[in-house]
Design a protein around this motif. Structure first.
Motif, PDB file in Angstrom:
ATOM      1  N   ARG A 160       0.827  -1.204   0.000  1.00  0.00           N
ATOM      2  CA  ARG A 160       0.000   0.000   0.000  1.00  0.00           C
ATOM      3  C   ARG A 160       0.866   1.261   0.000  1.00  0.00           C
ATOM      4  O   ARG A 160       0.559   2.241  -0.682  1.00  0.00           O
ATOM      5  N   GLY A 161       1.948   1.245   0.751  1.00  0.00           N
ATOM      6  CA  GLY A 161       2.843   2.390   0.741  1.00  0.00           C
ATOM      7  C   GLY A 161       3.455   2.622  -0.626  1.00  0.00           C
ATOM      8  O   GLY A 161       3.513   3.759  -1.119  1.00  0.00           O
ATOM      9  N   ALA A 162       3.907   1.534  -1.272  1.00  0.00           N
ATOM     10  CA  ALA A 162       4.517   1.665  -2.594  1.00  0.00           C
ATOM     11  C   ALA A 162       3.501   2.132  -3.632  1.00  0.00           C
ATOM     12  O   ALA A 162       3.818   2.954  -4.502  1.00  0.00           O
ATOM     13  N   LEU A 163       2.265   1.614  -3.562  1.00  0.00           N
ATOM     14  CA  LEU A 163       1.232   2.039  -4.503  1.00  0.00           C
ATOM     15  C   LEU A 163       0.935   3.526  -4.369  1.00  0.00           C
ATOM     16  O   LEU A 163       0.695   4.219  -5.365  1.00  0.00           O
ATOM     17  N   ALA A 164       0.980   4.027  -3.134  1.00  0.00           N
ATOM     18  CA  ALA A 164       0.697   5.451  -2.901  1.00  0.00           C
ATOM     19  C   ALA A 164       1.766   6.350  -3.508  1.00  0.00           C
ATOM     20  O   ALA A 164       1.501   7.521  -3.798  1.00  0.00           O
ATOM     21  N   ALA A 165       2.978   5.820  -3.711  1.00  0.00           N
ATOM     22  CA  ALA A 165       4.087   6.640  -4.220  1.00  0.00           C
ATOM     23  C   ALA A 165       4.487   6.274  -5.635  1.00  0.00           C
ATOM     24  O   ALA A 165       5.543   6.694  -6.108  1.00  0.00           O
ATOM     25  N   MET A 166       3.653   5.515  -6.340  1.00  0.00           N
ATOM     26  CA  MET A 166       4.053   5.008  -7.646  1.00  0.00           C
ATOM     27  C   MET A 166       4.290   6.100  -8.671  1.00  0.00           C
ATOM     28  O   MET A 166       5.069   5.932  -9.595  1.00  0.00           O
ATOM     29  N   GLY A 167       3.641   7.218  -8.533  1.00  0.00           N
ATOM     30  CA  GLY A 167       3.827   8.288  -9.500  1.00  0.00           C
ATOM     31  C   GLY A 167       5.206   8.908  -9.468  1.00  0.00           C
ATOM     32  O   GLY A 167       5.552   9.716 -10.338  1.00  0.00           O
ATOM     33  N   GLN A 168       6.025   8.512  -8.505  1.00  0.00           N
ATOM     34  CA  GLN A 168       7.346   9.114  -8.340  1.00  0.00           C
ATOM     35  C   GLN A 168       8.471   8.229  -8.886  1.00  0.00           C
ATOM     36  O   GLN A 168       9.640   8.474  -8.600  1.00  0.00           O
ATOM     37  N   GLY A 169       8.130   7.186  -9.631  1.00  0.00           N
ATOM     38  CA  GLY A 169       9.178   6.427 -10.329  1.00  0.00           C
ATOM     39  C   GLY A 169       9.297   4.971  -9.986  1.00  0.00           C
ATOM     40  O   GLY A 169       9.805   4.196 -10.781  1.00  0.00           O
ATOM     41  N   GLY A 170       8.885   4.567  -8.787  1.00  0.00           N
ATOM     42  CA  GLY A 170       9.015   3.178  -8.388  1.00  0.00           C
ATOM     43  C   GLY A 170       7.730   2.412  -8.607  1.00  0.00           C
ATOM     44  O   GLY A 170       6.878   2.795  -9.412  1.00  0.00           O
ATOM     45  N   GLY A 171       7.575   1.312  -7.896  1.00  0.00           N
ATOM     46  CA  GLY A 171       6.375   0.502  -8.031  1.00  0.00           C
ATOM     47  C   GLY A 171       6.372  -0.618  -7.029  1.00  0.00           C
ATOM     48  O   GLY A 171       7.152  -0.619  -6.060  1.00  0.00           O
TER      49      GLY A 171
END
Length: 379
Positions: A160-171
């Motif tokens: 959930r944390g990674a999904l929330a920040a996906m727009g910043q390059g990771g996944g």
């Protein structure tokens, strides 16, 4: 159907799936048969004769069952990823027994990014879940693919944390112990779909497979194998998360752990990892710094072997073609106690290729069990 690359035809894909799903065929025998016979179709044709030399009749899985699997995967929107596909992740292929085929949904380009595994307790504390969510978001924001197992607790928080920040390059990459079209636990249906739609979902088990206890260590090896480093946020002793950490260490990857109170049983596993050589981390910056400068081998000193049911012997053995029709006589050297394949080669005086073909014959007839570390025993 999604094919892994132009080098494989639909017929090749069908034959490979049929070979791998046939009785007695595991990752080790699959790779050896491909090398011995050149392709899956030729290996399938040879299976009845090999089994007959081992003393039993043999029938591969039916073509109808393979067609049903492929149709089910297609209906789920998934595809096959084979071990020799250009998209197959380099770090995973470096394992002793990489999965011969994975099923997938989502964005395969995530396999080309730097990856870090975040794992931990299913019954994790609220504080640990928040920490895992923060780590997942921070690492995804740095461009990492955050890998976990879609379980309750730490896994779900990391995704959930990674999904929330996906727009910043990771996944994020979710690895499940069931078929690609089966959700476990049931309450994670929405999360699993979100990972498949926005990130990448991977499974080694055939579509439609319900998760069984024996599947999870195999899933854990994929989680550890995909990542340059594994972080354990919270874990009890002898938990699945510690299996993942030890598999990561066996693969030469960095192992990190978040310390906790010795009064909390959910922290004992992490504290033991740190005692045994895992690196203490307290922030996403710590994790990223270690991954950026780590060049192996792992500093974790194992105090116990990796889970003994793991099929972890070498998948990179190349049998000698001169021994094609002359498997060694080794059954009399085997017992119920596991013995190393190298020891069988030494004691039999036969070539490595002859011994390996004899092992395949015994495996096809159900008389052989493969163990961790390249060891085998009679069933």
């Amino acid at each position: 159907m999604n094919l892994p690359g132009p080098e494989l035809s639909a017929a090749d894909v069908f034959a490979r799936i049929r070979l791998l799903r046939s009785p007695g065929i595991g990752p080790v025998s699959y790779f050896q048969l491909l090398r011995r016979f050149g392709d899956a179709a030729a290996a399938l044709d040879a299976l009845p004769d090999l089994a007959a030399r081992g003393g039993a009749p043999y029938r591969p899985i039916s073509a109808d069952q393979v067609e049903a699997e492929i149709a089910r995967l297609h209906a789920a929107g998934g595809g096959y990823l084979f071990h020799d596909s250009p998209a197959y992740p380099r770090l995973l292929s470096a394992l002793e027994t990489p999965p011969p085929v994975l099923t997938w949904r989502g964005d395969l380009s995530l396999l080309g990014q730097g990856a870090v595994a975040l794992v931990g307790a299913r019954n994790a504390s609220a504080g640990a879940c928040r920490l895992a969510r923060d780590y997942g978001a921070a690492l995804a924001a740095r461009g990492y693919a955050v890998v976990s197992g879609l379980a309750r607790g730490i896994d779900a928080a990391a995704h959930r944390g990674a999904l929330a920040a996906m727009g910043q390059g990771g996944g994020t990459i979710g690895v499940i112990a069931s078929g690609i079209d089966v959700t476990y636990p049931p309450e994670h249906a929405e999360l699993q779909e979100d990972v498949a739609r926005r990130g990448l979902l991977l499974a080694e088990m055939p579509p439609g497979t319900e998760p069984l206890a024996r599947h999870f260590p195999f899933r854990n090896r994929i989680i550890a194998g995909l990542a340059a480093g594994t972080v354990v946020v919270e874990a009890a002793p002898r938990s699945g998360s510690l299996i993942t950490a030890r598999l990561a260490a066996e693969a030469g990857r960095e192992v990190m752990a978040v310390p906790g109170s010795p009064l909390d049983s959910r922290s004992r596993g992490c504290n033991e990892l740190i005692r045994d050589g895992a690196i203490l981390v307290q922030s996403a910056d710590d994790i990223a710094e270690l991954l950026e400068r780590f060049d192996g081998p792992s500093r974790l000193k194992l105090r116990e072997p990796v889970w003994a049911g793991m099929d972890a012997h070498s998948a990179h053995f190349a049998p000698e073609p001169d021994d094609d029709d002359c498997p060694a006589e080794i059954a009399h050297l085997l017992g119920i106690a596991p013995v190393a394949t190298d020891e069988l080669i030494r004691q039999s005086g036969a070539s490595a290729g002859a011994v390996q073909m004899a092992l395949i014959e015994l495996e096809l007839t159900g008389r052989l069990i493969r163990h961790a570390g390249g060891r085998v025993s009679l069933a």
